[in-house]
Design an enzyme around this catalytic site. Structure first.
Site, PDB file in Angstrom:
ATOM      1  N   ASP A 159      36.823  45.612  27.179  1.00 43.59           N
ATOM      2  CA  ASP A 159      37.117  44.630  28.317  1.00 43.59           C
ATOM      3  C   ASP A 159      37.016  43.037  28.203  1.00 43.59           C
ATOM      4  O   ASP A 159      35.981  42.566  28.524  1.00 43.59           O
ATOM      5  CB  ASP A 159      35.761  45.171  29.053  1.00 43.59           C
ATOM      6  CG  ASP A 159      36.367  44.867  31.320  1.00 43.59           C
ATOM      7  OD1 ASP A 159      37.057  44.262  30.527  1.00 43.59           O
ATOM      8  OD2 ASP A 159      35.414  45.627  31.288  1.00 43.59           O
TER       9      ASP A 159
ATOM     10  N   GLU B 260      41.586  53.463  19.755  1.00 39.26           N
ATOM     11  CA  GLU B 260      40.882  52.762  20.222  1.00 39.26           C
ATOM     12  C   GLU B 260      39.799  52.774  21.478  1.00 39.26           C
ATOM     13  O   GLU B 260      40.100  52.949  22.286  1.00 39.26           O
ATOM     14  CB  GLU B 260      41.847  51.365  19.735  1.00 39.26           C
ATOM     15  CG  GLU B 260      42.157  51.565  18.189  1.00 39.26           C
ATOM     16  CD  GLU B 260      43.129  50.618  18.534  1.00 39.26           C
ATOM     17  OE1 GLU B 260      43.378  49.601  19.426  1.00 39.26           O
ATOM     18  OE2 GLU B 260      44.039  50.048  17.062  1.00 39.26           O
TER      19      GLU B 260
ATOM     20  N   CYS C  11      22.573  33.338  64.681  1.00 39.43           N
ATOM     21  CA  CYS C  11      22.282  32.775  65.304  1.00 39.43           C
ATOM     22  C   CYS C  11      21.703  33.093  66.808  1.00 39.43           C
ATOM     23  O   CYS C  11      21.786  32.491  68.264  1.00 39.43           O
ATOM     24  CB  CYS C  11      23.774  32.085  65.985  1.00 39.43           C
ATOM     25  SG  CYS C  11      25.035  33.437  66.658  1.00 39.43           S
TER      26      CYS C  11
ATOM     27  N   LYS D 279      39.158  50.682  24.652  1.00 43.41           N
ATOM     28  CA  LYS D 279      39.136  49.695  25.338  1.00 43.41           C
ATOM     29  C   LYS D 279      38.348  48.394  25.621  1.00 43.41           C
ATOM     30  O   LYS D 279      37.633  48.797  26.570  1.00 43.41           O
ATOM     31  CB  LYS D 279      39.826  50.404  26.625  1.00 43.41           C
ATOM     32  CG  LYS D 279      41.447  48.953  27.552  1.00 43.41           C
ATOM     33  CD  LYS D 279      41.919  49.599  27.827  1.00 43.41           C
ATOM     34  CE  LYS D 279      43.110  49.025  28.811  1.00 43.41           C
ATOM     35  NZ  LYS D 279      42.214  48.428  29.953  1.00 43.41           N
TER      36      LYS D 279
END
Ligand code: IVH
Length: 623
Positions: free
Chosen positions: A75, A71, A366, A73
């Site tokens: 997510d 099958e 900076c 997988k």
């Protein structure tokens, strides 16, 4: 027929049950799963996959090749749905596999979840994966963008955020779907003999079954299936990160059973990370929370493994030279799950002869002159107290998930707080009032009151999270956890000597010195004092807290592990367990690393449970 039942009072199950409080968040009630939701072991190559199959055949002396079901997988997020008398009763997230969150009200709004069936079944548990189709994800993010709201990084996060809404009406509006991949019927009223039969049955009940599953006669057919979907995974309207390969026959599944972490009868094949070609548009300079100045690649947006990638790390200025890249070049980008994208190489140099990239001499934030640090490749901005980029990065880090975990305080709000002079150090956050937040340009759904409440609610983190939040150089999540377990209170850590810190396994001079350095710095001490004054205090670890989790258990350690044997022995003993040097029937677990040798053979011969380092960490709640 359902092997999981046999394990219901196994030691690991008990261990896990104790740990649940830390896993369940505010807002939803905890739900104790009747039968644990296991993880899956992963394989990353076809050789590994073949050897998983060969081993099963050998270990269970199978005379014929066992049939497999492959099958995709998905997510997304694993959920468990419990039906009573053919009606949907309780639905919960996976959580830590033992205890999840009861999100029934939200699940009821999802069309792919039937609220009842015509077949009479007294009790059935159905498990599956909730996901957001890629098209729905795109639409949702477009809407978020038009509202000026935060974008979701990928469909999985969008699905997770949508499922965990306190108002089910918001979940209803999000287009969520589900594929069911597991069913468990308590009584003997229906006889189902294999996984593929179960899938057909679930389909009959009205569940969504991923149509792309395939029954395979042997591992070669399964490998063919993996290769096929590796090439085509991007054509699907849902995210998939691999293939799950399961033994089809339930009787055989039952015989094979489970390790401490995962079924032996199933494994996941993870697709290799995708590599995608794109253009390097620019190189930006990032100033981190410790002042480290690093280059970041700005890319022509590309979709890789479930999300759109626009930036990639370049690590340091040497990396730019090493890769030989310049702005305008075509590059290959790779992203492994959850990992920051990385440029692998240049595939085509740009035609325009732009001059080579020159590292900056001053801080882009900076203007302070950058300095090198001995033994490090990075350049640093030494303006620690006043550099706006550093201040912002420190606050972003402070509120992040592995630190103080303050929900809703996004980058945009932090930027405004700094700009308006309302916050410059983490301690400043705790004196902010609802009125202060009203002065900001707030995004939808996040009212000033919510932000105030979230900050106030975050004042007593675990000691480990608090240490991690401090951003001590070289001290990450894992080291924070080790320090918290060792010293048990912030004061004890603050007063620790070099020797005491250095004595901890896995902590060397570099980390120990950095910790001492941190606590001897006046700016840091002022921060700690201010935090205390505003009531921010980590939870201390009580002397006997957690000390019982390995009580009555005997471990044997064998093979090469990622840390020394002493490290593991200490944890086992600290939690009340025993360590023995030889395997016997009385051994509860064999913790096996690489090249485990004869102890592993003996464990198998005596049917002693063998666990790997991940499983051990899971049991000891080490993340
Ligand atoms: S079966 C005992 N099938 O993968 C076996 N899991 O890493 C249980 N997942 O938590 C899992 N698609 O969320 C199975 N077709 C599929 C799946 C699947 C996605 C997830 C599931 C699980 C995780 C394990």
């Amino acid at each position: 027929m359902y092997p999981e039942y046999k394990l219901s009072d196994s030691p690991t199950q008990k261990v896990g049950t104790k740990l649940f409080e830390s896993q369940v968040s505010k807002g939803f009630l905890p739900h104790q799963h009747k039968v644990r939701l296991y993880s899956l072991d992963n394989t990353y190559s076809y050789e590994e996959l073949s050897s998983w199959y060969d081993k099963l055949q050998k270990n269970y002396s199978l005379s014929s090749l066992p049939e497999l079901v492959c099958e995709l997988k998905i997510d997304g997020l694993a959920i468990s749905l419990n039906y009573h008398n053919s009606k949907f009763a309780i639905g919960a997230t996976r959580g830590d596999g033992f205890v999840g969150e009861n999100i029934t009200k939200n699940l009821e709004t999802i069309k792919a979840i039937p609220d009842s069936f015509s077949e009479e079944i007294s009790d059935i548990e159905v498990r599956g994966e909730i996901f957001m189709p890629k098209s729905a994800f795109q639409k949702l993010n477009d809407e978020q963008a038009s509202k000026g709201a935060k974008l979701f990084a990928n469909p999985r996060n969008a699905a997770s955020g949508s499922l965990r809404q306190l108002d089910p009406e918001i979940t209803r509006k999000r287009e969520l779907s589900m594929f069911a991949y597991y069913g468990r019927i308590d009584s003997g009223e229906i006889s189902i003999k294999s996984h593929s039969e179960m899938l057909s049955f679930l389909k009959k009940l009205g569940f969504n079954i991923n149509p792309n599953f395939r029954i395979c006669k042997n591992i070669d057919e399964a490998i063919e299936y993996c290769k096929y979907w590796d090439k085509r995974r991007n054509d699907l309207d849902y995210a998939t990160d691999g293939v799950v390969i399961k033994i089809n026959d339930f009787a055989l599944q039952s015989e094979m059973g489970y390790t401490a972490r995962a079924p032996r009868w199933a494994t996941a094949f993870k697709f290799p990370p995708e590599e995608v070609s794109t253009i390097l548009k620019d190189i930006e300079i990032n100033v981190g929370r410790s002042g480290a100045v690093t280059p970041v690649a700005v890319l022509e947006p590309v979709y890789i493994s479930g999300s759109t990638v626009q930036r990639a790390t370049l690590h340091n200025f040497d990396e730019i030279k090493r890769l030989g890249i310049n702005i305008g070049d075509r590059v290959l980008v790779k992203k492994a799950a959850e990992i920051i994208p990385k440029i692998i190489c240049v595939t085509e140099h740009s035609d325009s002869k732009s001059s080579p990239f020159v590292p900056p001499l001053t801080c882009p934030s900076c203007g302070t002159k950058l300095v090198p640090v001995e033994g490090e490749v990075n350049l640093y901005c030494p303006n620690y107290l006043a550099c706006p980029s550093q201040i912002k990065a420190r606050l972003e880090y402070w509120v992040s998930k592995d630190c103080m975990d303050i929900d809703g305080l996004g980058d945009n709000i932090i930027a405004q707080l700094i700009e308006k002079g309302l916050a410059a150090t983490p301690a400043d956050l705790y004196k902010l009032t609802t009125d202060d937040f009203m002065k900001l340009d707030l995004i939808a759904e996040k009212s000033a009151d919510n932000l105030f409440t979230e900050i106030q609610a975050s004042k007593h983190p675990t000691l480990s999270k608090f240490i991690n939040s401090l951003g001590i150089r070289h001290v990450g999540k894992e080291t924070s956890d080790v320090l918290a377990r060792k010293f048990k209170s912030l004061n004890a850590l603050k007063n620790a000597t070099l020797e005491q810190i250095r004595d901890i396994d896995g902590i060397g001079d570099k980390i120990a010195l950095s910790i001492l350095d941190f606590f001897s710095n006046s700016f840091n001490n002022e921060l700690l004092n201010n935090l205390k004054q505003y009531g921010v205090e980590p939870q201390e670890i009580k002397e006997n807290q957690n000390s019982e989790i390995f009580k009555g258990l005997t471990f044997v350690i064998t093979g090469t592990l990622s840390k020394t044997r002493d490290y593991f022995e200490n944890i086992i003993k600290e939690y009340g367990g025993k360590v023995s040097s030889s395997v016997s029937k009385k051994t509860s677990f064999v913790l096996a690393g690489e090249n485990p040798g004869s102890k592993l053979d003996k464990a198998i011969a005596l049917s002693v449970k063998v666990i790997d380092e991940n499983e051990f960490n899971e049991m000891a709640n080490i993340k």
